[in-house]
Design a protein around this motif. Structure first.
Motif, PDB file in Angstrom:
ATOM      1  N   ASN A 247      -2.349   6.103   8.158  1.00 34.34           N
ATOM      2  CA  ASN A 247      -1.099   6.198   7.384  1.00 34.34           C
ATOM      3  C   ASN A 247      -0.054   7.019   8.126  1.00 34.34           C
ATOM      4  N   GLU A 248      -0.505   8.098   8.763  1.00 31.93           N
ATOM      5  CA  GLU A 248       0.454   8.945   9.472  1.00 31.93           C
ATOM      6  C   GLU A 248       1.062   8.199  10.664  1.00 31.93           C
TER       7      GLU A 248
ATOM      8  N   ALA B  53      -2.823   6.280  -2.608  1.00 28.71           N
ATOM      9  CA  ALA B  53      -2.937   5.632  -1.297  1.00 28.71           C
ATOM     10  C   ALA B  53      -4.292   4.940  -1.166  1.00 28.71           C
ATOM     11  N   PHE B  54      -4.421   4.101  -0.177  1.00 28.66           N
ATOM     12  CA  PHE B  54      -5.680   3.449   0.206  1.00 28.66           C
ATOM     13  C   PHE B  54      -6.201   2.425  -0.794  1.00 28.66           C
TER      14      PHE B  54
ATOM     15  N   ARG C 287       8.049  -1.157   5.645  1.00 28.57           N
ATOM     16  CA  ARG C 287       7.878   0.159   5.052  1.00 28.57           C
ATOM     17  C   ARG C 287       9.175   0.570   4.379  1.00 28.57           C
TER      18      ARG C 287
ATOM     19  N   LEU D  22       3.720   6.093   9.172  1.00 33.10           N
ATOM     20  CA  LEU D  22       4.859   6.894   8.708  1.00 33.10           C
ATOM     21  C   LEU D  22       5.708   7.363   9.886  1.00 33.10           C
TER      22      LEU D  22
ATOM     23  N   LEU E 157       1.675   4.669   1.379  1.00 27.55           N
ATOM     24  CA  LEU E 157       1.280   5.447   2.557  1.00 27.55           C
ATOM     25  C   LEU E 157       1.273   6.936   2.255  1.00 27.55           C
ATOM     26  N   HIS E 158       2.281   7.360   1.494  1.00 29.06           N
ATOM     27  CA  HIS E 158       2.358   8.769   1.138  1.00 29.06           C
ATOM     28  C   HIS E 158       3.304   8.882  -0.050  1.00 29.06           C
TER      29      HIS E 158
ATOM     30  N   TYR F  18      -3.690  -3.713   8.908  1.00 30.63           N
ATOM     31  CA  TYR F  18      -3.848  -2.488   8.120  1.00 30.63           C
ATOM     32  C   TYR F  18      -4.804  -2.743   6.953  1.00 30.63           C
TER      33      TYR F  18
ATOM     34  N   TRP G 108       0.866  -1.180   0.000  1.00 36.77           N
ATOM     35  CA  TRP G 108       0.000   0.000   0.000  1.00 36.77           C
ATOM     36  C   TRP G 108       0.900   1.227   0.000  1.00 36.77           C
TER      37      TRP G 108
ATOM     38  N   TYR H 122      -5.974   8.728   6.474  1.00 37.55           N
ATOM     39  CA  TYR H 122      -4.774   9.566   6.627  1.00 37.55           C
ATOM     40  C   TYR H 122      -4.168   9.394   8.007  1.00 37.55           C
TER      41      TYR H 122
END
Lengths: 245, 218
Positions: free
Chosen positions: A98-99, A57-58, A36, A102, A15-16, A118, A13, A95
């Motif tokens: 995801n944050e 994302a997503f 990651r 991250l 993430l950003h 996730y 996925w 978001y």
């Protein structure tokens, strides 16, 4: 090290992503077997790049990459699908999730259990299922996978089992301690006590009690803030500002 | 551990030019300044600076003049927020537009594209960006209060969300629509699906899947 090996067929996925040079993109991805890591997607920002829609994302995608440096090179990205895109309020929760990854998940640490949690969370969000309990479940898995698993069923001071009818203080990095056994509020501001029932519900992932939801949200927020060590969560700030308009 | 987890790719190669700590000479200052352009790193900035000084001195002077003039004269339209030299841009001032329709787009290029369609005769609001929580862009950075003020002038009846179909564009459209609904306005969203002349065989799977999820009565 692993050398210039090529990794193929990884479900992942985004993430950003960050624009890089004229037409490229650096994507921060979360993959099942490699954790990651950042990938350079060359040409992904060209007007007719087929990657434009895929590297959003997503949504689950299948990736191949190669290289040995900190930022590997994306070789292939394919749409996997199987779920609607997030929309509405679920986007902001996406978001937030995801944050958290991250900011808390170190790079190149495989966490298949967290990956599955996730994926399940995003699938549920995309179907509009109970958001709050989904988030708690994800946060709990995240803390556990990072090595900060929650002690919920035993009093950290006495070693006795937590009882549903009693009240506890949750001491960070120790666990619940029965509220009446603590003479003063430990370390600074007093923290609201939490019901034994909430701790036991949380241990069982049972969020059917409204009070459990409220208290576990507060507890999780405290724990996550502690592990963020002062890094602010942008998604939380933006969400609060939107509510204020 | 958490410091490496928080680092972002955007900072890669950021500090090549000015890592020596001494004060910058005129040439270095120019190179540093050129790096503010999107997609321009230290190498390209250096190439641009040498090119301007060596081969295009006249053009460089024109560029400097044009830049300072634009900075002095170009402002945001008080009604639609796009770039204009007047307080209110020509489009907003024109009496030929339907003032009861307001179309919200992310950037001036989106407005230009919409105009090329000749499909819309209402007015616009240009956000100059989109909500992007992970980049720290929220309602304050986007000045959403100004859009709300514009849309609730009593003349606008319908607000059309024409933000992009990216996650950020969707988030922007969603929150704006909630805010405007709450103020009694009709809100619509441009449709998404296959392009005109689109054939399933040659369309990407993501687009077809979403078109299926969002199918409508026919």
């Amino acid at each position: 090290m692993s050398g210039r090996q090529r990794i193929d067929g990884q479900i992942a996925w985004v993430l950003h992503s960050y624009p890089y040079s004229e037409t490229s993109l650096i994507i921060d991805v979360f993959s099942r077997d490699h954790g990651r890591l950042p990938l350079m997607a060359r040409g992904a920002r060209r007007p007719r790049s087929a990657l434009r829609g895929v590297l959003q994302a997503f949504q689950p995608i299948e990736l191949a990459w190669f290289g040995a440096g900190e930022v590997r090179t994306l070789a292939k990205a394919e749409w996997v699908g199987g779920m609607p895109l997030l929309g509405g309020a679920a986007l902001m929760l996406g978001y937030y999730v995801n944050e958290l990854l991250l900011k808390l998940l170190p790079r190149e640490d495989a966490h298949p259990a967290l990956f599955d949690a996730y994926a399940a969370s995003l699938q549920a969000l995309s179907r509009g299922e109970a958001h709050e309990s989904r988030l708690r479940l994800f946060e709990k898995t995240l803390l556990k996978e990072l090595g900060y698993g929650l002690a919920l069923e035993r009093d950290a001071a006495s070693g006795e089992p937590v009882l549903a009818g009693r009240h506890y203080q949750y001491l960070i990095e120790r666990g619940p301690v029965e509220a009446s056994s603590l003479p003063d509020a430990p370390e600074g501001a007093p923290v609201r006590s939490i019901r034994g029932k909430t701790l036991l519900d949380l241990a069982q992932d049972d969020y059917s009690d409204a009070q459990t939801l409220v208290e576990s949200k507060a507890l999780m927020r405290r724990l996550i803030n502690h592990h963020l060590a002062g890094q602010p969560l942008q998604s939380r700030r933006v969400f609060i500002e939107l509510q204020e308009l | 551990m958490s410091s490496s987890a928080g680092s972002s790719g955007g900072a890669i190669g950021r500090s090549l030019g000015s890592s020596l700590g001494r004060s910058l000479g005129t040439l270095d200052k120019l190179i540093e300044a050129l790096r503010c352009l999107p997609g321009v790193g230290p190498k390209s900035a250096q190439r641009m600076a040498y090119h301007l000084l060596q081969r295009e001195r006249l053009a460089a002077a024109q560029l400097a003049d044009a830049l300072s003039e634009a900075l002095q004269r170009i402002v945001h339209c008080q009604r639609c927020n796009t770039f204009t030299e007047a307080e209110i841009c020509d489009r907003c001032a024109s009496g030929k537009r339907d003032p009861s329709l307001l179309c919200v787009v992310e950037m001036p290029v989106d407005l230009n594209m919409m105009e090329q369609t000749h499909a819309y005769m209402g007015l616009y609001y240009v956000l100059m960006g989109r909500l992007s929580p992970l980049d720290g862009i929220g309602p304050k950075e986007l000045r959403l209060d100004r859009l709300i003020e514009r849309a609730t002038d009593g003349v606008v009846r319908e607000v059309i969300m024409a933000t992009n179909f990216t996650n950020e564009g969707e988030a922007t459209a969603h929150y704006l629509s909630e805010l405007l609904h709450a103020r009694g306005l009709k809100v619509s969203r441009i449709a998404r699906g296959l392009p005109v002349g689109g054939e399933l065989e040659f369309t990407d799977a993501g687009t077809i899947a979403q078109a299926m999820f969002e199918r409508r009565d026919y």
